[in-house]
Design an enzyme around this catalytic site. Sequence first.
Site, PDB file in Angstrom:
ATOM      1  N   PRO A   2     -47.023 -12.015  41.982  1.00 25.60           N
ATOM      2  CA  PRO A   2     -45.826 -11.780  42.798  1.00 25.60           C
ATOM      3  C   PRO A   2     -44.639 -12.558  42.232  1.00 25.60           C
ATOM      4  O   PRO A   2     -44.737 -13.755  41.964  1.00 25.60           O
ATOM      5  CB  PRO A   2     -46.239 -12.325  44.172  1.00 25.60           C
ATOM      6  CG  PRO A   2     -47.729 -12.234  44.185  1.00 25.60           C
ATOM      7  CD  PRO A   2     -48.143 -12.528  42.770  1.00 25.60           C
ATOM      8  N   GLU A   3     -43.527 -11.856  42.011  1.00 21.05           N
ATOM      9  CA  GLU A   3     -42.329 -12.479  41.485  1.00 21.05           C
ATOM     10  C   GLU A   3     -41.305 -12.621  42.612  1.00 21.05           C
ATOM     11  O   GLU A   3     -41.605 -12.356  43.775  1.00 21.05           O
ATOM     12  CB  GLU A   3     -41.808 -11.655  40.307  1.00 21.05           C
ATOM     13  CG  GLU A   3     -42.835 -11.573  39.164  1.00 21.05           C
ATOM     14  CD  GLU A   3     -42.341 -10.815  37.957  1.00 21.05           C
ATOM     15  OE1 GLU A   3     -41.143 -10.479  37.890  1.00 21.05           O
ATOM     16  OE2 GLU A   3     -43.161 -10.536  37.057  1.00 21.05           O
TER      17      GLU A   3
END
Length: 271
Positions: A2-3
Amino acid sequence: MPELPEVEVTRRSFADRIAGARILGVSLGKPLRWPLGIEPASLVGQGVLGVRRRGKYLLLELDHGLLLVHLGMSGSLLFASDLPPRGTHDHFELVTTQGVLRLHDPRRFGAVVHASGLDDPVAAKLLGKLGVEPLEAGFDPAAFHRALRQRHAPIKQVLLAGDIVVGVGNIYASEALFLAGIRPTTRADRIGLPRATRLHAAIVDVLGRAVALGGSTLRDFSSAQGQQGYFQMEAMVYGREGQPCRVCGGEIKAIRQGQRSTFFCPHCQRP
């Protein structure tokens, strides 16, 4: 992993619903990347004042201190009034008067860490070296260019480092560099002000669109409401090795940089 867009989408999906809640219980599963740092029982009775984000960290502000949440490589949060029994990969659960917040993390690279405040050494260690937030007013094109002038590494690696601008992870660095027309291998200090300004605008544009589309679901990401993201369906280069460029029709190439895959168009992106 997840960014920034996925973390921001997660925050927005439960922040309003948990604000004002009181903690009724805390349950831990298998050890995560870092220990909680406090007895779980000491959190019971505290109120949740709100949820902020710093880079890829979520900050749950409590009556006394805060919880720093990192989703690691494969983590996701779920917040609901009624959840099924915890599974094998559910390693943290916060039971509140307004619902249950659960961290699901198969690879256990995520973390939930308590700190007494932002000046706590624990928080300072995790957050102190993070760069400017790209979706806030403090992200200035001229300052961005000055910082790039001090770096001799390839621009893709500089963006991933996160100490100039935070949260531009692998997917969105590839996309922003394509939009700016800059080859990922170009040395950061060789990027002039006009190109740096285009890259600055591209970063803001790509991250903003990604948040609006719910982030990217490449494997198992979902928001705290269980909703998947759709930005990956609009990707110009990421994950499109061997496919035609959506702009020029040339073949999208892939290389390895720092053990991460980088995607680019040799025609549209100049060194």
